[in-house]
Design a protein around this motif. Structure first.
Motif, PDB file in Angstrom:
ATOM      1  N   TYR A  31       0.828  -1.202   0.000  1.00  0.00           N
ATOM      2  CA  TYR A  31       0.000   0.000   0.000  1.00  0.00           C
ATOM      3  C   TYR A  31       0.864   1.255   0.000  1.00  0.00           C
ATOM      4  CZ  TYR A  31      -3.850  -3.043   1.619  1.00  0.00           C
ATOM      5  OH  TYR A  31      -4.794  -4.033   1.740  1.00  0.00           O
ATOM      6  N   TYR A  33       0.367   5.813  -0.407  1.00  0.00           N
ATOM      7  CA  TYR A  33      -0.629   6.886  -0.299  1.00  0.00           C
ATOM      8  C   TYR A  33       0.036   8.243  -0.551  1.00  0.00           C
ATOM      9  CZ  TYR A  33      -2.414   3.127   2.708  1.00  0.00           C
ATOM     10  OH  TYR A  33      -2.797   1.908   3.211  1.00  0.00           O
ATOM     11  N   TYR A  35      -0.879  12.268   0.526  1.00  0.00           N
ATOM     12  CA  TYR A  35      -1.706  13.184   1.295  1.00  0.00           C
ATOM     13  C   TYR A  35      -1.228  14.607   1.039  1.00  0.00           C
ATOM     14  CZ  TYR A  35      -2.984   9.176   4.282  1.00  0.00           C
ATOM     15  OH  TYR A  35      -3.440   7.974   4.762  1.00  0.00           O
ATOM     16  N   LEU A  43      -4.571  15.973   7.417  1.00  0.00           N
ATOM     17  CA  LEU A  43      -4.069  15.386   6.190  1.00  0.00           C
ATOM     18  C   LEU A  43      -5.246  14.862   5.379  1.00  0.00           C
ATOM     19  CD1 LEU A  43      -1.749  14.745   8.537  1.00  0.00           C
ATOM     20  CD2 LEU A  43      -0.673  13.654   6.571  1.00  0.00           C
ATOM     21  N   TYR A  48      -4.321   6.742  -3.664  1.00  0.00           N
ATOM     22  CA  TYR A  48      -3.660   5.636  -3.013  1.00  0.00           C
ATOM     23  C   TYR A  48      -3.518   4.468  -3.992  1.00  0.00           C
ATOM     24  CZ  TYR A  48      -8.266   3.468  -2.359  1.00  0.00           C
ATOM     25  OH  TYR A  48      -9.509   2.915  -2.563  1.00  0.00           O
ATOM     26  N   VAL A  50      -2.916   0.031  -4.003  1.00  0.00           N
ATOM     27  CA  VAL A  50      -2.844  -1.220  -3.243  1.00  0.00           C
ATOM     28  C   VAL A  50      -1.808  -2.170  -3.814  1.00  0.00           C
ATOM     29  CG1 VAL A  50      -5.211  -1.006  -2.420  1.00  0.00           C
ATOM     30  CG2 VAL A  50      -4.730  -2.295  -4.518  1.00  0.00           C
ATOM     31  N   PHE A  90       2.674  14.720   1.549  1.00  0.00           N
ATOM     32  CA  PHE A  90       3.287  13.574   2.214  1.00  0.00           C
ATOM     33  C   PHE A  90       2.935  12.291   1.490  1.00  0.00           C
ATOM     34  CE2 PHE A  90       5.241  15.383   5.877  1.00  0.00           C
ATOM     35  CZ  PHE A  90       4.490  16.511   6.188  1.00  0.00           C
ATOM     36  N   SER A  94       2.481   1.287   3.622  1.00  0.00           N
ATOM     37  CA  SER A  94       2.194   0.333   4.690  1.00  0.00           C
ATOM     38  C   SER A  94       1.981  -1.053   4.111  1.00  0.00           C
ATOM     39  CB  SER A  94       0.965   0.771   5.498  1.00  0.00           C
ATOM     40  OG  SER A  94      -0.229   0.592   4.753  1.00  0.00           O
ATOM     41  N   ASP A  96      -0.066  -3.150   6.276  1.00  0.00           N
ATOM     42  CA  ASP A  96      -1.448  -3.042   6.764  1.00  0.00           C
ATOM     43  C   ASP A  96      -1.498  -1.755   7.573  1.00  0.00           C
ATOM     44  OD1 ASP A  96      -3.615  -4.948   9.033  1.00  0.00           O
ATOM     45  OD2 ASP A  96      -4.011  -3.309   7.642  1.00  0.00           O
ATOM     46  N   GLN A  97      -1.305  -1.821   8.852  1.00  0.00           N
ATOM     47  CA  GLN A  97      -1.110  -0.633   9.699  1.00  0.00           C
ATOM     48  C   GLN A  97       0.169  -0.878  10.498  1.00  0.00           C
ATOM     49  OE1 GLN A  97      -2.737   2.060   9.385  1.00  0.00           O
ATOM     50  NE2 GLN A  97      -4.823   1.578   8.756  1.00  0.00           N
ATOM     51  N   PRO A  98       0.906   0.146  10.887  1.00  0.00           N
ATOM     52  CA  PRO A  98       0.641   1.556  10.632  1.00  0.00           C
ATOM     53  C   PRO A  98       1.220   2.026   9.303  1.00  0.00           C
ATOM     54  CG  PRO A  98       2.580   1.364  11.983  1.00  0.00           C
ATOM     55  CD  PRO A  98       2.090  -0.037  11.747  1.00  0.00           C
ATOM     56  N   GLN A  99       0.833   3.222   8.910  1.00  0.00           N
ATOM     57  CA  GLN A  99       1.431   3.848   7.753  1.00  0.00           C
ATOM     58  C   GLN A  99       2.739   4.522   8.179  1.00  0.00           C
ATOM     59  OE1 GLN A  99      -1.221   6.359   5.516  1.00  0.00           O
ATOM     60  NE2 GLN A  99      -2.874   4.841   5.535  1.00  0.00           N
ATOM     61  N   PHE A 101       5.451   7.447   7.031  1.00  0.00           N
ATOM     62  CA  PHE A 101       5.446   8.655   6.231  1.00  0.00           C
ATOM     63  C   PHE A 101       6.854   9.118   5.878  1.00  0.00           C
ATOM     64  CE2 PHE A 101       1.074  10.286   6.229  1.00  0.00           C
ATOM     65  CZ  PHE A 101       0.477   9.417   7.127  1.00  0.00           C
ATOM     66  N   GLY A 102       6.966   9.741   4.700  1.00  0.00           N
ATOM     67  CA  GLY A 102       8.157  10.480   4.361  1.00  0.00           C
ATOM     68  C   GLY A 102       8.133  11.845   5.035  1.00  0.00           C
TER      69      GLY A 102
ATOM     70  N   TYR B  32      -9.790   0.818  13.850  1.00  0.00           N
ATOM     71  CA  TYR B  32      -8.382   1.049  14.166  1.00  0.00           C
ATOM     72  C   TYR B  32      -8.204   2.536  14.386  1.00  0.00           C
ATOM     73  CZ  TYR B  32      -3.306   1.364  13.497  1.00  0.00           C
ATOM     74  OH  TYR B  32      -1.961   1.617  13.658  1.00  0.00           O
ATOM     75  N   TYR B  36      -0.862   9.971  15.734  1.00  0.00           N
ATOM     76  CA  TYR B  36       0.406  10.282  15.106  1.00  0.00           C
ATOM     77  C   TYR B  36       0.974  11.565  15.724  1.00  0.00           C
ATOM     78  CZ  TYR B  36       0.095   6.784  11.411  1.00  0.00           C
ATOM     79  OH  TYR B  36       0.054   5.594  10.712  1.00  0.00           O
ATOM     80  N   GLY B  43       7.596  14.196   8.737  1.00  0.00           N
ATOM     81  CA  GLY B  43       6.327  13.549   8.509  1.00  0.00           C
ATOM     82  C   GLY B  43       5.740  13.008   9.801  1.00  0.00           C
ATOM     83  N   PRO B  44       4.435  12.745   9.816  1.00  0.00           N
ATOM     84  CA  PRO B  44       3.824  12.151  11.008  1.00  0.00           C
ATOM     85  C   PRO B  44       4.431  10.782  11.282  1.00  0.00           C
ATOM     86  CG  PRO B  44       2.163  12.987   9.483  1.00  0.00           C
ATOM     87  CD  PRO B  44       3.459  12.999   8.749  1.00  0.00           C
ATOM     88  N   LEU B  46       3.814   7.244  13.867  1.00  0.00           N
ATOM     89  CA  LEU B  46       2.888   6.585  14.789  1.00  0.00           C
ATOM     90  C   LEU B  46       3.388   6.696  16.222  1.00  0.00           C
ATOM     91  CD1 LEU B  46       0.354   4.794  15.147  1.00  0.00           C
ATOM     92  CD2 LEU B  46       1.924   2.833  15.135  1.00  0.00           C
ATOM     93  N   SER B  99      -6.477   0.070   4.257  1.00  0.00           N
ATOM     94  CA  SER B  99      -5.835   0.725   5.398  1.00  0.00           C
ATOM     95  C   SER B  99      -5.827   2.247   5.286  1.00  0.00           C
ATOM     96  CB  SER B  99      -4.397   0.201   5.590  1.00  0.00           C
ATOM     97  OG  SER B  99      -4.416  -1.185   5.829  1.00  0.00           O
ATOM     98  N   LEU B 101      -6.528   5.997   6.040  1.00  0.00           N
ATOM     99  CA  LEU B 101      -6.750   6.709   7.287  1.00  0.00           C
ATOM    100  C   LEU B 101      -7.542   7.986   7.049  1.00  0.00           C
ATOM    101  CD1 LEU B 101      -3.211   6.410   8.915  1.00  0.00           C
ATOM    102  CD2 LEU B 101      -5.306   5.303   9.725  1.00  0.00           C
ATOM    103  N   PHE B 103      -8.028  11.453   8.972  1.00  0.00           N
ATOM    104  CA  PHE B 103      -7.324  12.170  10.035  1.00  0.00           C
ATOM    105  C   PHE B 103      -8.188  13.257  10.653  1.00  0.00           C
ATOM    106  CE2 PHE B 103      -2.889  10.870  10.130  1.00  0.00           C
ATOM    107  CZ  PHE B 103      -2.753  10.176   8.934  1.00  0.00           C
TER     108      PHE B 103
END
Lengths: 110, 113
Positions: A31, A33, A35, A43, A48, A50, A90, A94, A96-99, A101-102, B32, B36, B43-44, B46, B99, B101, B103
């Motif tokens: 995955y 994304y 933002y 955000l 996105y 998959v 951004f 991922s 699954d979770q968590p994502q 980020f750059g 879930y 963050y 970046g954010p 977790l 997945s 999100l 926010f």
């Protein structure tokens, strides 16, 4: 371990110009994304993916395009830059979770 | 309704105090709930996350409290430190949605000496 890498970090564009924001990840995540982050707005998801070859629109896709030819790369394209696209962008990935980020690309359209 | 509402927008807490940030959601399919933490120019990342099968999760000085019936969850930072000064985002996601999100709008926390 680089994680998610975004380039460039900063860019100034003139109205009507085009550019591509680059994003690459080395975690073999399926995955990915994009933002945008605006002050006081949190955000917002633009697009996105998959997996390679599969992309879909998020909440705010207008004015943007994406492609996903490899697992690692997920570039975001602005075709005709507009002042409303001034933002911090951004990329995240991922399994699954968590994502993850750059550190973002700060883009100004003047 | 996909919105996640977050409050307050900004928060100033003295060193050693408790910081509390609240979020509310409408979509009962969310399962879930992460928080963050974002520092300027980064970046954010977790901080802590919870799933609705528990009402509380604690990791060090950070605790998530979750109220499923009220559709609310909150972040508590105990013994707040100046290094905790950052922007905090709550988010929510549901299984089977790649997945993605949703926010909250963020809370800028400043911890003073």
């Amino acid at each position: 371990n680089a994680g998610v890498t975004q380039t460039p970090k900063f860019r100034i564009l003139k109205i009507g110009q085009s550019m591509t924001l680059q994003c690459t990840q080395d975690m073999n995540h399926n995955y990915m994304y994009w933002y945008r982050q605006d002050p006081g707005m949190g955000l917002k998801l633009i697009y996105y993916s998959v997996g390679a070859g599969i992309t879909d629109k998020g909440e705010v896709p207008n004015g943007y395009n994406v492609s996903r030819s490899t697992t690692e790369d997920f570039p975001l394209r602005l075709e005709l830059a507009a002042p409303s696209q001034t933002s911090v962008y951004f990329c995240a990935s991922s399994y699954d979770q968590p994502q993850h980020f750059g550190d973002g690309t700060r883009l100004s359209i003047l | 309704q996909q919105q996640v509402k977050q409050s307050p927008q900004s928060l100033i807490v003295q060193k050693g105090g408790i910081s509390i940030i609240n979020c509310a959601y409408e979509n009962t399919a969310f399962d879930y709930f992460p928080w963050y933490q974002q520092f300027p120019g980064k970046g954010p990342a977790l901080l802590i996350a919870i799933r609705p099968d528990v009402s509380e999760k604690k990791e060090g000085r950070f605790t998530i409290s979750f109220n499923k019936s009220a559709k609310q969850f909150s972040l508590h930072i105990m013994d707040s430190q100046p290094g905790d000064s950052a922007t905090y985002f709550c988010a929510a996601s549901s299984t089977g949605t790649a997945s993605k999100l949703t926010f909250g709008t963020g809370t800028r926390l400043q911890v003073t000496l």
